[in-house]
Design a protein around this motif. Structure first.
Motif, PDB file in Angstrom:
ATOM      1  N   LEU A 181       0.742  -1.186  -0.141  1.00  0.00           N
ATOM      2  CA  LEU A 181       0.115   0.055   0.129  1.00  0.00           C
ATOM      3  C   LEU A 181       0.946   1.386   0.049  1.00  0.00           C
ATOM      4  CD1 LEU A 181      -2.562  -1.187   2.694  1.00  0.00           C
ATOM      5  CD2 LEU A 181      -2.324  -1.758   0.303  1.00  0.00           C
ATOM      6  N   ASN A 182       0.804   2.064  -1.227  1.00  0.00           N
ATOM      7  CA  ASN A 182       1.956   3.265  -1.260  1.00  0.00           C
ATOM      8  C   ASN A 182       1.392   4.409  -0.415  1.00  0.00           C
ATOM      9  OD1 ASN A 182       3.349   1.490  -3.068  1.00  0.00           O
ATOM     10  ND2 ASN A 182       1.986   2.271  -4.834  1.00  0.00           N
ATOM     11  N   CYS A 183       2.430   5.002   0.081  1.00  0.00           N
ATOM     12  CA  CYS A 183       2.270   6.213   0.700  1.00  0.00           C
ATOM     13  C   CYS A 183       3.779   7.115   0.586  1.00  0.00           C
ATOM     14  CB  CYS A 183       1.866   6.080   2.262  1.00  0.00           C
ATOM     15  SG  CYS A 183       1.734   7.528   3.321  1.00  0.00           S
ATOM     16  N   SER A 184       3.833   8.019   0.089  1.00  0.00           N
ATOM     17  CA  SER A 184       4.935   8.916  -0.269  1.00  0.00           C
ATOM     18  C   SER A 184       4.746  10.327   0.544  1.00  0.00           C
ATOM     19  CB  SER A 184       5.220   8.902  -1.884  1.00  0.00           C
ATOM     20  OG  SER A 184       6.403   9.781  -1.892  1.00  0.00           O
ATOM     21  N   VAL A 185       5.599  10.542   1.066  1.00  0.00           N
ATOM     22  CA  VAL A 185       5.795  12.181   1.847  1.00  0.00           C
ATOM     23  C   VAL A 185       6.665  12.971   0.896  1.00  0.00           C
ATOM     24  CG1 VAL A 185       6.195  13.371   3.699  1.00  0.00           C
ATOM     25  CG2 VAL A 185       5.433  11.073   4.230  1.00  0.00           C
ATOM     26  N   ASP A 186       6.185  13.800   0.115  1.00  0.00           N
ATOM     27  CA  ASP A 186       6.869  14.563  -0.735  1.00  0.00           C
ATOM     28  C   ASP A 186       7.380  15.875   0.312  1.00  0.00           C
ATOM     29  OD1 ASP A 186       8.274  15.794  -2.745  1.00  0.00           O
ATOM     30  OD2 ASP A 186       6.223  16.523  -3.818  1.00  0.00           O
ATOM     31  N   SER A 187       8.552  15.653   0.743  1.00  0.00           N
ATOM     32  CA  SER A 187       9.061  17.026   1.580  1.00  0.00           C
ATOM     33  C   SER A 187      10.391  16.516   2.167  1.00  0.00           C
ATOM     34  CB  SER A 187       8.095  16.874   2.732  1.00  0.00           C
ATOM     35  OG  SER A 187       8.552  17.907   3.466  1.00  0.00           O
ATOM     36  N   HIS A 188      11.226  17.835   2.325  1.00  0.00           N
ATOM     37  CA  HIS A 188      12.462  17.310   3.121  1.00  0.00           C
ATOM     38  C   HIS A 188      12.739  17.353   4.484  1.00  0.00           C
ATOM     39  CE1 HIS A 188      14.084  18.098  -0.853  1.00  0.00           C
ATOM     40  NE2 HIS A 188      13.546  19.250  -1.245  1.00  0.00           N
ATOM     41  N   ILE A 189      11.507  17.066   5.054  1.00  0.00           N
ATOM     42  CA  ILE A 189      11.376  16.747   6.308  1.00  0.00           C
ATOM     43  C   ILE A 189      11.913  15.496   6.875  1.00  0.00           C
ATOM     44  CG2 ILE A 189       9.815  16.926   8.335  1.00  0.00           C
ATOM     45  CD1 ILE A 189       7.557  17.846   6.508  1.00  0.00           C
ATOM     46  N   THR A 190      12.832  15.740   7.938  1.00  0.00           N
ATOM     47  CA  THR A 190      13.650  14.588   8.457  1.00  0.00           C
ATOM     48  C   THR A 190      12.503  13.619   8.889  1.00  0.00           C
ATOM     49  OG1 THR A 190      14.303  15.544  10.177  1.00  0.00           O
ATOM     50  CG2 THR A 190      16.019  15.607   8.258  1.00  0.00           C
ATOM     51  N   PRO A 191      12.952  12.234   8.944  1.00  0.00           N
ATOM     52  CA  PRO A 191      11.873  11.138   9.691  1.00  0.00           C
ATOM     53  C   PRO A 191      11.766  11.682  11.034  1.00  0.00           C
ATOM     54  CG  PRO A 191      13.528  10.183   8.226  1.00  0.00           C
ATOM     55  CD  PRO A 191      13.897  11.492   8.333  1.00  0.00           C
ATOM     56  N   GLU A 192      12.650  12.018  11.751  1.00  0.00           N
ATOM     57  CA  GLU A 192      12.585  12.315  13.315  1.00  0.00           C
ATOM     58  C   GLU A 192      11.593  13.327  13.512  1.00  0.00           C
ATOM     59  OE1 GLU A 192      16.657  14.409  12.301  1.00  0.00           O
ATOM     60  OE2 GLU A 192      15.547  12.470  11.754  1.00  0.00           O
ATOM     61  N   HIS A 193      11.001  14.283  12.623  1.00  0.00           N
ATOM     62  CA  HIS A 193       9.871  15.069  12.815  1.00  0.00           C
ATOM     63  C   HIS A 193       8.653  14.689  12.227  1.00  0.00           C
ATOM     64  CE1 HIS A 193      13.563  17.780  12.857  1.00  0.00           C
ATOM     65  NE2 HIS A 193      13.141  18.218  13.822  1.00  0.00           N
ATOM     66  N   ILE A 194       8.660  13.530  11.779  1.00  0.00           N
ATOM     67  CA  ILE A 194       7.204  12.854  11.194  1.00  0.00           C
ATOM     68  C   ILE A 194       6.769  11.916  12.212  1.00  0.00           C
ATOM     69  CG2 ILE A 194       6.494  11.598   9.156  1.00  0.00           C
ATOM     70  CD1 ILE A 194       8.247  13.081   7.629  1.00  0.00           C
ATOM     71  N   GLU A 195       5.432  11.796  12.223  1.00  0.00           N
ATOM     72  CA  GLU A 195       4.578  10.722  12.711  1.00  0.00           C
ATOM     73  C   GLU A 195       3.785  10.401  11.587  1.00  0.00           C
ATOM     74  OE1 GLU A 195       0.916  10.020  15.857  1.00  0.00           O
ATOM     75  OE2 GLU A 195       2.699  11.031  16.473  1.00  0.00           O
ATOM     76  N   VAL A 196       3.862   8.743  11.448  1.00  0.00           N
ATOM     77  CA  VAL A 196       2.903   8.390  10.540  1.00  0.00           C
ATOM     78  C   VAL A 196       2.001   7.270  10.932  1.00  0.00           C
ATOM     79  CG1 VAL A 196       2.964   7.019   8.171  1.00  0.00           C
ATOM     80  CG2 VAL A 196       4.556   8.894   8.538  1.00  0.00           C
ATOM     81  N   SER A 197       0.578   7.321  10.864  1.00  0.00           N
ATOM     82  CA  SER A 197      -0.170   6.266  11.249  1.00  0.00           C
ATOM     83  C   SER A 197      -1.166   5.724  10.103  1.00  0.00           C
ATOM     84  CB  SER A 197      -1.244   6.761  12.107  1.00  0.00           C
ATOM     85  OG  SER A 197      -0.780   7.339  13.339  1.00  0.00           O
ATOM     86  N   TRP A 198      -0.838   4.328   9.873  1.00  0.00           N
ATOM     87  CA  TRP A 198      -1.579   3.693   8.837  1.00  0.00           C
ATOM     88  C   TRP A 198      -2.924   3.305   9.503  1.00  0.00           C
ATOM     89  CZ3 TRP A 198      -1.941   2.841   3.572  1.00  0.00           C
ATOM     90  CH2 TRP A 198      -0.768   3.323   2.898  1.00  0.00           C
ATOM     91  N   ILE A 199      -4.109   3.672   9.060  1.00  0.00           N
ATOM     92  CA  ILE A 199      -5.473   3.409   9.645  1.00  0.00           C
ATOM     93  C   ILE A 199      -6.461   2.789   8.687  1.00  0.00           C
ATOM     94  CG2 ILE A 199      -7.354   4.504  10.970  1.00  0.00           C
ATOM     95  CD1 ILE A 199      -5.035   4.916  12.426  1.00  0.00           C
ATOM     96  N   ARG A 200      -7.014   1.649   9.116  1.00  0.00           N
ATOM     97  CA  ARG A 200      -7.969   1.024   8.400  1.00  0.00           C
ATOM     98  C   ARG A 200      -9.217   1.894   8.703  1.00  0.00           C
ATOM     99  NH1 ARG A 200      -9.676  -4.592   7.354  1.00  0.00           N
ATOM    100  NH2 ARG A 200     -11.639  -4.255   6.244  1.00  0.00           N
ATOM    101  N   THR A 201      -9.941   2.548   7.631  1.00  0.00           N
ATOM    102  CA  THR A 201     -10.885   3.372   7.905  1.00  0.00           C
ATOM    103  C   THR A 201     -12.432   3.295   8.377  1.00  0.00           C
ATOM    104  OG1 THR A 201     -11.388   3.704   5.649  1.00  0.00           O
ATOM    105  CG2 THR A 201      -9.932   5.221   6.060  1.00  0.00           C
ATOM    106  N   ASP A 202     -12.705   1.904   7.889  1.00  0.00           N
ATOM    107  CA  ASP A 202     -14.065   1.279   8.585  1.00  0.00           C
ATOM    108  C   ASP A 202     -13.525   0.543   9.925  1.00  0.00           C
ATOM    109  OD1 ASP A 202     -12.397  -0.401   7.112  1.00  0.00           O
ATOM    110  OD2 ASP A 202     -13.871  -1.752   6.790  1.00  0.00           O
ATOM    111  N   GLY A 203     -13.925   1.247  10.648  1.00  0.00           N
ATOM    112  CA  GLY A 203     -13.610   0.773  12.236  1.00  0.00           C
ATOM    113  C   GLY A 203     -12.257   1.437  12.939  1.00  0.00           C
TER     114      GLY A 203
END
Length: 250
Positions: free
Chosen positions: A154-176
């Protein structure tokens, strides 16, 4: 006598002109979460006695930082700039009143005024921050299909120069509103995943520094069919992208 008058006039003009405050020659740009230096300086050192330097937002007069009575005055800063705006204290006696602004947010875009008061004179300059890196997240426009038992990405690309330590990513199943996988504090948190997905999901770890937060879902089941959302948080910004896991063949 005419020569003497010329000399006196020149001296008076020099005194009246005081000092010139210099700033940046062009707008400043930087990445979200990074630091930027707003230049403000004079050609010659000014006496520290009676010296006052203030940085304000030009659009709102918000006080960013103040130097007064020989010290910085962080206690009078507007709350949003506490621990983010700093003078180069040792440089002030040399005529350098530049300001370092840390952990940039999109709201930091705008004009800033540096005003210098010294005895009876004052001068000011303006610095502008523009084009702070925006947070853009993209997924898959087409529905993903797979056979039961296969692995799927499942693709997810962050188009930015933000370094990973400044990012939080959550994958959510929307139904529920089910948490599939979490990335925070510069690391994956597999134990946060819902039991339905635990031990079946992972990031492509080597790709994370490139902004790739795609999800590998192993051994697909029929009940995995649905809509998945990749939610990305960086400072005060957030963005998301959705991926549909559709037809699952036996």
């Amino acid at each position: 006598m005419r020569s003497l008058n010329y000399v006196l006039t020149s001296v008076l003009l020099l005194i009246a002109d005081g000092f010139t405050v210099h700033g940046p020659s062009a707008p400043l740009s930087a990445s979200l979460g990074s630091s930027v230096v707003l230049p403000c300086y004079v050609d010659e050192a000014l006496p520290v006695e009676d010296l006052e330097v203030e940085w304000r937002r030009a659009d709102s007069e918000t006080l960013i930082h103040l130097y007064q009575d020989g010290v910085g005055r962080p206690e009078v800063q507007q709350q949003d700039y506490h621990d983010r705006a700093h003078f180069f204290t040792e440089e002030i006696q040399l005529g350098n009143f530049s300001l370092r602004l840390d952990n940039l947010t999109a709201q930091d875009e705008g004009e800033y005024t540096c005003t210098v008061h010294s005895q009876q004179d004052f001068g000011e300059t303006v610095a502008q921050i523009k084009d702070v890196e925006r947070l853009l997240v993209s997924g898959s426009e087409e529905s993903i299909s797979a056979y039961v038992g296969e692995d799927v990405t499942l693709n997810c690309s962050v188009d930015s120069h933000i370094t990973p330590e400044h990012i939080e990513v959550s994958w959510i199943r929307t139904d529920g509103d089910i948490l599939v996988l979490l990335y925070e504090n510069n690391e994956t948190v597999p134990e946060a995943a819902h039991e339905q997905y635990r031990d079946r999901v992972e990031f492509f770890t080597a790709e994370i520094p490139k902004g790739n937060f795609s999800l590998r879902l192993k051994s697909v089941r029929t009940e995995d069919k649905g809509v998945y959302m990749c939610q990305v948080f960086a400072g005060d910004l957030s963005a998301n992208a959705t991926v549909v896991l559709g037809g699952l063949g036996e």
